[in-house]
Design an enzyme around this catalytic site. Sequence first.
Site, PDB file in Angstrom:
ATOM      1  CG  PHE A  49     -54.959  32.110   0.031  1.00  0.00           C
ATOM      2  CD1 PHE A  49     -54.168  33.426  -0.757  1.00  0.00           C
ATOM      3  CD2 PHE A  49     -54.092  31.908   1.143  1.00  0.00           C
ATOM      4  CE1 PHE A  49     -53.518  33.919  -0.536  1.00  0.00           C
ATOM      5  CE2 PHE A  49     -53.391  32.395   1.506  1.00  0.00           C
ATOM      6  CZ  PHE A  49     -52.748  33.660   0.846  1.00  0.00           C
ATOM      7  CG  ASP A  50     -60.869  30.671  -5.403  1.00  0.00           C
ATOM      8  OD1 ASP A  50     -61.284  29.519  -5.036  1.00  0.00           O
ATOM      9  OD2 ASP A  50     -60.910  30.975  -6.414  1.00  0.00           O
ATOM     10  N   GLY A  51     -58.930  28.698  -4.622  1.00  0.00           N
ATOM     11  CA  GLY A  51     -57.561  28.033  -5.189  1.00  0.00           C
ATOM     12  C   GLY A  51     -57.128  28.326  -6.685  1.00  0.00           C
TER      13      GLY A  51
ATOM     14  CG  ASP B 165     -60.917  33.279  -9.869  1.00  0.00           C
ATOM     15  OD1 ASP B 165     -61.333  33.030 -11.173  1.00  0.00           O
ATOM     16  OD2 ASP B 165     -61.336  32.552  -9.068  1.00  0.00           O
TER      17      ASP B 165
END
Length: 312
Positions: free
Chosen positions: A178-180, A293
């Site tokens: 996951f990106d943050g 994103d």
Amino acid sequence: MAEPESTVINARVKQKDPSKALVIAVTTRAIFNLEEEHKLYLEKGKEEYARHQQANQDKPLPLGTAFAFIQAAQYVNKMILESNPAEKDLFDILVLSNNSPESGVRIVNSANHYGLEISKFCFVSDEDSTQYLKSHSVKLFLSADRTDVCNALRRGVSSALIFQQEVQAPSTPLRVVFDGDAVLFSDETDRVFQEHGLEGAVQYERAMEAVPMGEGPLKAFAMHLGKMRKKFSQEKSPIRTYLVTARSGRDMGIRAIKTLREWGLAIDEAFFMDGAPKGPILTQIQPHIFFDDGLHNIQEARDMGVPSAWVP
């Protein structure tokens, strides 16, 4: 809400309890490579596409980007049931398709050919098939269509856009990156960064250090994944999760870690890249899926053969 026009229950697969399971819906173009067929559909229309699919119904489709992720989710189910045959907290995979049931025979045959444990095939004639996600208790939706993904996010369902690419199926365990900001967490700091630059974002994070960040679009999915992971010791877990974020660990990492702690979400490894490229780390991790994103991060990951999903 009405059921999809045609829902085919897969009798080969033990049905899960959707109120307990982690239900993942994938479109056919996310799980199989249908680029040639999609081109035919766009150029020649629905009827020609349907004829082609029916004529080739016994020819398995090539693998798509999300295939390895779904296969690894099956491995997690196997491990969970080996440790507790009565466990209901499992992955439940359904296919959501705009195919008609007739042209969808090839989809069902392909899934069975590869031994995919897909519980339901939903063939929907509506333009917006995402209206059926909530009625199936879907927690994550993966599609190759941007409009689908945006509609699903508007409906409050964790969702991401899959780009078709050549993917080497990595080995188990299931590895999810996951990106943050704007993925696991809300985009509040991103918005501060856009308005006031890096220095402003750092000052904001220091001032807000004790305040947990808001929820991002994939938080609910990550939390359910974390719950499944807790059934095992860290050494024996069939699930590994990672945070790979552009934040710097020195200035902006503490709030991220405190937020995860507040949520009770354990992450196996966290990488604070301080703006450095994510590609080399992702190549090392070899995830089954990487959520981000930033389209530049997605492109870099795709160039390195990492299965990627964009959260718009």
